[in-house]
Design a protein around this motif. Structure first.
Motif, PDB file in Angstrom:
ATOM      1  N   PRO A  79     -14.406  48.632  43.394  1.00  0.00           N
ATOM      2  CA  PRO A  79     -12.838  47.804  44.311  1.00  0.00           C
ATOM      3  C   PRO A  79     -12.112  48.958  43.641  1.00  0.00           C
ATOM      4  CG  PRO A  79     -13.676  46.225  42.789  1.00  0.00           C
ATOM      5  CD  PRO A  79     -15.173  47.241  42.773  1.00  0.00           C
ATOM      6  N   THR A  80     -12.052  49.114  42.077  1.00  0.00           N
ATOM      7  CA  THR A  80     -10.593  49.472  41.594  1.00  0.00           C
ATOM      8  C   THR A  80     -10.366  51.375  42.153  1.00  0.00           C
ATOM      9  OG1 THR A  80     -10.626  48.697  40.007  1.00  0.00           O
ATOM     10  CG2 THR A  80      -9.515  50.687  39.430  1.00  0.00           C
ATOM     11  N   GLN A  81     -11.789  51.695  42.432  1.00  0.00           N
ATOM     12  CA  GLN A  81     -11.913  52.957  42.511  1.00  0.00           C
ATOM     13  C   GLN A  81     -11.467  53.362  44.787  1.00  0.00           C
ATOM     14  OE1 GLN A  81     -15.141  55.716  41.807  1.00  0.00           O
ATOM     15  NE2 GLN A  81     -14.424  57.251  43.244  1.00  0.00           N
ATOM     16  N   ILE A  82     -12.090  52.126  45.071  1.00  0.00           N
ATOM     17  CA  ILE A  82     -11.832  52.305  46.684  1.00  0.00           C
ATOM     18  C   ILE A  82     -10.227  51.636  46.695  1.00  0.00           C
ATOM     19  CG2 ILE A  82     -12.359  50.462  48.771  1.00  0.00           C
ATOM     20  CD1 ILE A  82     -15.257  50.638  48.058  1.00  0.00           C
ATOM     21  N   ARG A  83      -9.802  50.677  45.720  1.00  0.00           N
ATOM     22  CA  ARG A  83      -8.037  50.348  46.539  1.00  0.00           C
ATOM     23  C   ARG A  83      -7.376  52.037  45.648  1.00  0.00           C
ATOM     24  NH1 ARG A  83      -9.543  45.257  43.933  1.00  0.00           N
ATOM     25  NH2 ARG A  83      -9.327  46.228  42.363  1.00  0.00           N
ATOM     26  N   ALA A  84      -8.121  52.775  45.326  1.00  0.00           N
ATOM     27  CA  ALA A  84      -6.795  54.288  44.272  1.00  0.00           C
ATOM     28  C   ALA A  84      -6.812  54.805  45.353  1.00  0.00           C
ATOM     29  CB  ALA A  84      -7.646  54.370  43.400  1.00  0.00           C
ATOM     30  N   GLU A  85      -8.321  55.256  46.270  1.00  0.00           N
ATOM     31  CA  GLU A  85      -8.511  56.411  47.127  1.00  0.00           C
ATOM     32  C   GLU A  85      -7.612  56.005  48.239  1.00  0.00           C
ATOM     33  OE1 GLU A  85     -13.587  58.076  45.492  1.00  0.00           O
ATOM     34  OE2 GLU A  85     -12.968  56.582  47.327  1.00  0.00           O
ATOM     35  N   THR A  86      -8.281  54.932  48.608  1.00  0.00           N
ATOM     36  CA  THR A  86      -6.960  54.077  50.170  1.00  0.00           C
ATOM     37  C   THR A  86      -5.479  54.389  50.405  1.00  0.00           C
ATOM     38  OG1 THR A  86      -7.510  51.758  49.317  1.00  0.00           O
ATOM     39  CG2 THR A  86      -9.369  52.051  51.056  1.00  0.00           C
ATOM     40  N   ALA A  87      -5.178  53.859  48.656  1.00  0.00           N
ATOM     41  CA  ALA A  87      -3.944  54.171  48.454  1.00  0.00           C
ATOM     42  C   ALA A  87      -3.229  55.856  48.731  1.00  0.00           C
ATOM     43  CB  ALA A  87      -3.472  54.065  47.370  1.00  0.00           C
ATOM     44  N   MET A  88      -4.520  56.231  48.496  1.00  0.00           N
ATOM     45  CA  MET A  88      -4.310  57.800  47.947  1.00  0.00           C
ATOM     46  C   MET A  88      -3.866  58.265  49.454  1.00  0.00           C
ATOM     47  SD  MET A  88      -6.374  61.079  45.657  1.00  0.00           S
ATOM     48  CE  MET A  88      -7.189  60.600  47.394  1.00  0.00           C
ATOM     49  N   HIS A  89      -4.417  57.509  49.971  1.00  0.00           N
ATOM     50  CA  HIS A  89      -4.789  58.507  51.872  1.00  0.00           C
ATOM     51  C   HIS A  89      -3.860  58.143  52.695  1.00  0.00           C
ATOM     52  CE1 HIS A  89      -8.814  60.996  52.821  1.00  0.00           C
ATOM     53  NE2 HIS A  89      -8.727  60.078  51.144  1.00  0.00           N
ATOM     54  N   HIS A  90      -3.326  56.629  52.197  1.00  0.00           N
ATOM     55  CA  HIS A  90      -2.605  55.972  52.910  1.00  0.00           C
ATOM     56  C   HIS A  90      -0.891  56.843  52.659  1.00  0.00           C
ATOM     57  CE1 HIS A  90       1.007  52.803  53.945  1.00  0.00           C
ATOM     58  NE2 HIS A  90       0.353  52.266  54.550  1.00  0.00           N
ATOM     59  N   GLN A  91      -0.507  56.957  51.437  1.00  0.00           N
ATOM     60  CA  GLN A  91       0.738  58.195  50.692  1.00  0.00           C
ATOM     61  C   GLN A  91       0.409  59.434  51.688  1.00  0.00           C
ATOM     62  OE1 GLN A  91       3.147  59.844  46.886  1.00  0.00           O
ATOM     63  NE2 GLN A  91       1.345  57.821  46.642  1.00  0.00           N
ATOM     64  N   ALA A  92      -0.586  59.912  51.954  1.00  0.00           N
ATOM     65  CA  ALA A  92      -0.915  61.456  52.075  1.00  0.00           C
ATOM     66  C   ALA A  92      -0.934  61.141  53.803  1.00  0.00           C
ATOM     67  CB  ALA A  92      -2.461  61.949  51.547  1.00  0.00           C
ATOM     68  N   GLY A  93      -0.859  60.530  54.406  1.00  0.00           N
ATOM     69  CA  GLY A  93      -0.516  60.457  55.915  1.00  0.00           C
ATOM     70  C   GLY A  93       0.907  59.542  55.901  1.00  0.00           C
ATOM     71  N   ALA A  94       1.592  59.284  55.115  1.00  0.00           N
ATOM     72  CA  ALA A  94       2.831  58.914  55.129  1.00  0.00           C
ATOM     73  C   ALA A  94       4.158  60.226  54.859  1.00  0.00           C
ATOM     74  CB  ALA A  94       3.353  57.801  54.361  1.00  0.00           C
ATOM     75  N   LEU A  95       2.755  60.985  53.795  1.00  0.00           N
ATOM     76  CA  LEU A  95       3.593  62.426  53.484  1.00  0.00           C
ATOM     77  C   LEU A  95       3.221  63.198  54.566  1.00  0.00           C
ATOM     78  CD1 LEU A  95       5.254  63.386  50.993  1.00  0.00           C
ATOM     79  CD2 LEU A  95       2.992  64.599  50.850  1.00  0.00           C
ATOM     80  N   LEU A  96       1.962  63.532  55.355  1.00  0.00           N
ATOM     81  CA  LEU A  96       2.398  64.046  56.824  1.00  0.00           C
ATOM     82  C   LEU A  96       3.324  63.647  57.629  1.00  0.00           C
ATOM     83  CD1 LEU A  96       0.340  66.428  58.050  1.00  0.00           C
ATOM     84  CD2 LEU A  96      -1.328  64.600  58.502  1.00  0.00           C
ATOM     85  N   ARG A  97       3.660  62.371  57.620  1.00  0.00           N
ATOM     86  CA  ARG A  97       4.602  62.087  59.306  1.00  0.00           C
ATOM     87  C   ARG A  97       5.591  62.667  58.865  1.00  0.00           C
ATOM     88  NH1 ARG A  97       4.459  58.307  63.020  1.00  0.00           N
ATOM     89  NH2 ARG A  97       5.805  59.094  64.755  1.00  0.00           N
ATOM     90  N   ARG A  98       6.337  62.967  57.495  1.00  0.00           N
ATOM     91  CA  ARG A  98       7.461  63.483  57.066  1.00  0.00           C
ATOM     92  C   ARG A  98       8.004  65.031  57.362  1.00  0.00           C
ATOM     93  NH1 ARG A  98       9.017  61.552  51.644  1.00  0.00           N
ATOM     94  NH2 ARG A  98      10.163  62.888  51.072  1.00  0.00           N
TER      95      ARG A  98
END
Length: 285
Positions: A103-122
């Motif tokens: 679960p720790t790795q899953i949270r880290a990976e989903t957080a990374m992709h969430h931030q990558a999506g927000a960055l791409l929107r910019r």
């Protein structure tokens, strides 16, 4: 790295030491990490192809500034050497997701992709313009690739790509935004949970879903949770038209990547993209 490019870097930065060569095996460009006398680190990138140089410089001058400190800063560029000098960023390359139940790795990976999506929107929000002939332009792009791929791909494989792209004619033309066009984990740096975006040499205006393609045919295939996190960060869901656009771009991209892999003698990369094309074909059936 050519001596003249290093000499150019010394003219801009003063005397420098070479820290490390970060060049990829495909040899489309060379990338060297430098350290100036003040201890500041920089990257000197020299393109083999003039178009890639111009695309990257254009991106840094027009659109990358909207990413603020989430991307390198362009210090200098020289068209004669096809060279650019970039500020260094902290962090390490993002890891490719693996099948896991931790679960720790899953949270880290989903957080990374969430931030990558927000960055791409910019990046995408930096510019927008209409392209009434989008479907015709994509079909023309495929026809150019078809001539290069005649001895690499079968008529059935190329026919599939053509059918997917022809489906675009039934859609309203999408608006074009600045697309990275190689938006995968290899072009993300991670530092203390913060995501940075790198390598803008393929950047050009295209439909927004273009920047989902490499993830769609890669890690999202087995990790839909990462796709959902990314789109949540981006702030937009895929509608029916977006899915048609994404399928067309995925077909076109895999054809293009097979060609590029053969040109650069990357057998495993060519094989991986052939397999991706076959998966797309199987899903369509």
């Amino acid at each position: 790295m050519q001596d003249r490019a290093l000499a150019y870097a010394s003219q801009v930065l003063g005397p420098c030491d070479v820290v490390k060569d970060h060049s990829w095996g495909h040899q489309w460009s060379s990338v060297v990490q430098l350290r100036d006398r003040a201890g500041h680190e920089w990257f000197l990138k020299q393109h083999r192809d003039r178009d890639r140089y111009l695309a990257e410089v254009t991106a840094y001058l027009r659109w990358v500034p909207t990413l603020s400190d989430h991307a390198p800063r362009l210090r200098a560029h020289d068209a004669t050497q096809r060279a650019i000098i970039l500020s260094a960023l902290p962090g390490h390359p993002a890891r490719w997701p693996t099948a896991t139940i931790d679960p720790t790795q899953i949270r880290a990976e989903t957080a990374m992709h969430h931030q990558a999506g927000a960055l791409l929107r910019r990046l995408h929000n930096a510019h927008s313009e209409p392209q009434p002939q989008y479907a015709a332009a994509r079909l023309e792009e495929l026809e150019l690739l078809t001539r290069q791929a005649a001895n690499l791909l079968t008529p059935g494989e190329l026919g599939f790509a053509r059918t997917e792209i022809q489906a675009l004619a039934s859609l309203p033309a999408p608006r074009l935004v600045p697309c990275h066009r190689d938006y995968t984990m290899r072009n993300w740096l991670i530092d203390s949970g913060k995501v940075y975006m790198l390598d803008f040499e393929w950047t050009q205006l295209n439909a927004w879903v273009t920047d989902l393609t490499r993830l769609h045919i890669g890690p999202w295939r087995t990790r839909p949770d990462l796709r959902d996190a990314f789109l949540d960060g981006y702030g937009r869901e895929l509608d029916d038209a977006d899915r048609v656009l994404l399928r067309a771009d995925a077909a076109l991209t895999t054809v293009w990547l097979v060609i590029k892999a053969r040109e650069s003698d990357q057998e495993s990369f060519e094989r991986a993209n052939r397999e991706a094309l076959h998966r797309l074909m199987a899903e369509a059936w």
